[in-house]
Write an enzyme that holds these catalytic residues in place. Structure first.
Site, PDB file in Angstrom:
ATOM      1  N   SER A  29       0.873  -1.346  -0.164  1.00 16.14           N
ATOM      2  CA  SER A  29       0.073  -0.089   0.089  1.00 16.14           C
ATOM      3  C   SER A  29       0.788   1.278  -0.014  1.00 16.14           C
ATOM      4  O   SER A  29       1.956   0.986   0.442  1.00 16.14           O
ATOM      5  CB  SER A  29      -0.799   0.250   1.251  1.00 16.14           C
ATOM      6  OG  SER A  29      -0.029   0.374   2.393  1.00 16.14           O
ATOM      7  N   ASP A  30       0.202   2.273  -0.362  1.00 19.52           N
ATOM      8  CA  ASP A  30       1.090   3.775  -0.194  1.00 19.52           C
ATOM      9  C   ASP A  30       0.916   3.895   1.366  1.00 19.52           C
ATOM     10  O   ASP A  30       0.235   3.274   1.673  1.00 19.52           O
ATOM     11  CB  ASP A  30       0.385   4.969  -1.111  1.00 19.52           C
ATOM     12  CG  ASP A  30       1.421   5.762  -1.330  1.00 19.52           C
ATOM     13  OD1 ASP A  30       2.451   5.984  -0.537  1.00 19.52           O
ATOM     14  OD2 ASP A  30       1.200   6.568  -2.448  1.00 19.52           O
ATOM     15  N   CYS A  31       1.761   4.834   1.810  1.00 19.42           N
ATOM     16  CA  CYS A  31       1.868   5.008   3.256  1.00 19.42           C
ATOM     17  C   CYS A  31       0.852   5.620   3.850  1.00 19.42           C
ATOM     18  O   CYS A  31       0.163   6.647   3.553  1.00 19.42           O
ATOM     19  CB  CYS A  31       3.256   5.697   3.428  1.00 19.42           C
ATOM     20  SG  CYS A  31       4.820   4.616   2.710  1.00 19.42           S
ATOM     21  N   ALA A  71      -2.176   4.695   3.249  1.00 16.79           N
ATOM     22  CA  ALA A  71      -3.427   4.641   2.249  1.00 16.79           C
ATOM     23  C   ALA A  71      -4.543   3.531   2.983  1.00 16.79           C
ATOM     24  O   ALA A  71      -5.476   3.793   2.650  1.00 16.79           O
ATOM     25  CB  ALA A  71      -3.084   4.027   0.907  1.00 16.79           C
TER      26      ALA A  71
END
Length: 702
Positions: A238-240, A242
């Site tokens: 995942s993006d941070c 997210a």
């Protein structure tokens, strides 16, 4: 070690873990499991244009500047160097027991999002606006970073999947709505190429929703397309923070346990953030199964085994001394030289030192170190600003005067001073000089990522394409001081350069050129090297004709769809030579389902030796689904001495003949095409600027 061998080792090791231990390994800061001899590992590392945020490393030009090289071979070489330094640093850090953030071998690069709107703050992390160029450069970067040895040299990550390009301020809650045609024609091709051609090891989901689904929990993106259609075998991160957005901002789940379920159900294996701390709670509630946890854990440990983190590898002997060594630094300067784009030249360049007694170097970016590095960068031990580079190259016979001219964006440089407190000094400097090099632009403090936990102090999107007001005033003051002016823009994106184009003698786009970018720019200004970069983005006149920033339709965006002429078109860039396509022909009759093969002869009728980039564009004349204008389908960087000509073959992938229909399906829908061969795209503005017209080959296929 191949993937099947690595997976079996991963399965055997994961089988020894308790469910709690497995759950802990799905966080980016995975803890050690001492009873199994497993050290802690932090998955978060960055290598956009050099090993980042982990101390000293070679700082290459920012990604957008690397794209301006139009040179996939050179980019692969650069990525290999980045992996080399990453390996050396990882081995040294591990030897000291340091397994902190930014010190692993899983690099969350490259960014292959499409730079669809010039206002997007993170566009300079990308390879520009074109899916084909982005695909070729992204594949080269991944192959260079991951290597072709028995062990994976470093793990690359394609981000941000998918349909992600601002606005930064809305990214945690925004729903990007894209038609199937735009998805498969523009937003997905680079990701598909990195998966199918480069075997990229990881894919990072984006913050936003795409067509209603949060990207890090999207069954459509992560399961149906990525794994089922494309056959992706690596892991998804995942993006941070997210996943936290699912319940806090997107409001599609009730809370963190439900967000865990959505992410794991979709196949998000690794959480950059804190939400996977709720995995055990979600398991106890019956929202997820242990099998799901095991599946993701095995995928992650497969990557660690592929990297040789348990068995050792041939890369463990790379000495620390390779970090920022002389050869790597020279490569970074060469990359900057190849990426700097000459946009206007009335003959003032290259500068002749024998005729110049005094050069005025003016502007807020002239002596700035910050502007050299872009964002997501390492630390250099040797910075060369534009002023430094000019001073060194000018030598003892030419005096160099300097004025900051103005602040980067504030109306004064000194808090107690009047507004525009450095303008008069700039005018004085100009009047006492034979010519002026005016260095304007932005840096990561005014053009970048929306501030969050991982990048406090960054900037976000641009409101417009105009220079900050203080810089516009400086430009006008210096341009009317009566001396020749060379304008150097240092930015990561298109700006409104109409005034500079009309009122100064030369204009260059130097991007964020790396730690020693001042050396590269000086080499070009004084003619040691001919400029040869090409724009990987369109420089629009302004944003008046662009759709709303939040509109993800590609209509009237980028060179493929725009209806009006550009100030400086995609693919444009001057040299000190005069390279053009003299002849071109097909070596085989064009056919459906076969690559097209061209034989091209290019000639340099100029007086200077130079690199240039031969570009091939294709236009479909019949299909109603074809892009409005034409699209890039091949490119080749060449070097020609003055008066020299060269003949070579260029191959166009058969997929270039295909269209994408409204349902997102790709197929050939026409039998009549043209290809254009030149050093630019075949638009009228480029033809006027270059005083050259690309060759056209019109053909039919059966």
């Amino acid at each position: 070690m191949n993937r099947e061998e690595a997976r079996k080792k991963a399965e055997a090791l994961v089988a020894k873990m308790t469910v709690e231990e497995k759950a802990g390994q799905l966080k980016f800061d995975a803890p050690s499991i001492e009873r199994l001899g497993i050290p802690a590992y932090n998955w978060w590392n960055e290598a956009l244009h050099g090993v980042a945020r982990a101390g000293t490393a070679t700082v290459f030009p920012q990604a957008i500047a690397l794209a301006a090289m139009f040179d996939d071979k050179k980019l692969k070489e650069i990525a290999d160097v980045i992996a080399e330094e990453g390996r050396a640093k990882y081995h040294a850090f591990s030897g000291e027991g340091d397994r902190d953030i930014y010190k692993g071998l899983t690099f969350w690069s490259p960014n292959v999002n499409i730079f669809r709107d010039p206002r997007w703050g993170r566009g300079h992390e990308t390879y520009g606006e074109d899916p084909y160029l982005t695909s070729r450069l992204g594949v080269a970067f991944v192959k260079g970073l991951q290597g072709d040895g028995d062990t994976m040299k470093a793990a690359a990550c394609a981000k941000h999947f998918a349909v992600h390009s601002g606005p930064e301020a809305l990214r945690h809650e925004f729903d990007a709505k894209a038609s199937p045609k735009d998805l498969y024609e523009t937003y997905l091709p680079a990701f598909e190429a990195l998966v199918k051609e480069a075997d990229v090891e990881a894919v990072m989901g984006a913050y936003n929703r795409t067509n209603g689904e949060p990207c890090c929990g999207s069954k459509t993106l992560l399961k149906d397309i990525l794994r089922d259609d494309w056959g992706f075998k690596g892991h998804v991160v995942s993006d941070c923070w997210a996943v936290r957005d699912f319940h806090l901002n997107h409001k599609v789940t009730e809370g963190p346990k439900e967000s865990v379920k959505m992410a794991l159900d979709a196949g998000c294996d690794l959480n950059c953030g804190c939400t996977y701390a709720y995995i055990m709670a979600a398991l106890k509630k019956g929202l997820i199964t242990e099998e799901q946890i095991t599946r993701s854990c095995v995928r992650l440990y497969t990557t660690r085994f592929l990297l040789g983190l348990f068995d050792g590898s041939e890369y463990d002997s790379i000495p620390y001394e390779v970090v920022e060594c002389e050869g790597h630094r020279k490569l970074a300067v060469t990359a900057a030289e190849k990426g700097i784009v000459l946009l206007k030249n009335d003959g003032i360049l290259p500068l002749d030192k024998s005729r110049i007694k005094t050069i005025g170097v003016i502007g807020p970016n002239a002596n700035s170190r910050r502007v050299l590095s872009g964002n997501y960068h390492g630390t250099s031990s040797h910075y060369v600003t534009v002023l430094d580079g000019i001073q060194k190259e000018a030598g003892e016979t030419c005096r160099v005067l300097y004025s900051e001219g103005c602040h980067l964006y504030k109306d004064k440089t000194e808090p107690l001073a009047w507004p525009d407190d450095r303008i008069s000094e700039a005018i004085i400097t100009a009047k006492h000089s034979d010519l002026v090099v005016l260095v304007l632009g932005l840096d990561e403090t005014v053009e970048g990522e929306e501030p969050d936990e991982g990048n406090a102090g960054q900037a976000g999107d641009k409101e417009s394409l105009e220079l900050p007001l203080c810089q516009q005033k400086l430009l006008e003051a210096v341009a009317t001081a009566g001396k020749p002016v060379v304008t150097v823009l240092m930015s990561g994106s298109a700006m409104d350069l109409r005034y500079a184009d009309q009122h100064t003698n030369a204009v260059l786009e130097a991007w964020y050129p790396g730690a020693e970018g001042g050396t590269a720019l000086a080499d070009i200004l004084f003619g040691k090297v001919s400029p040869s970069g090409k724009l990987p983005v369109t420089f629009y006149y302004d944003t008046d004709d662009l759709p709303e920033f939040t509109d993800y339709s590609m209509e009237n965006r980028t060179y493929r769809y725009m209806k009006k002429e550009a100030l400086y078109p995609f693919g444009f860039g001057l040299t000190y030579g005069d390279v053009f396509a003299e002849a071109a022909e097909f070596t085989e009759k064009p056919q459906k389902h076969k690559n097209l093969k061209l034989k091209c002869t290019v000639k340099n009728e100029g007086l200077a030796d130079t690199d240039d980039v031969v570009q091939v564009y294709i236009k479909d004349w019949k299909s109603k689904y074809a892009v409005r204008n034409y699209h890039l389908c091949a490119f080749k960087r060449v070097h020609l001495n003055a008066g020299e000509k060269e003949t070579f073959e260029i191959e166009i992938d058969k997929d270039a003949l295909q269209i994408v229909d409204e349902e997102g399906k790709r197929y050939i829908d026409s039998d009549e095409f043209s290809v254009y061969i030149g050093t630019s795209q075949p638009d009228r503005r480029s033809e006027r600027l270059l005083k050259r017209k690309p060759l056209e080959l019109r053909f039919n296929i059966e």
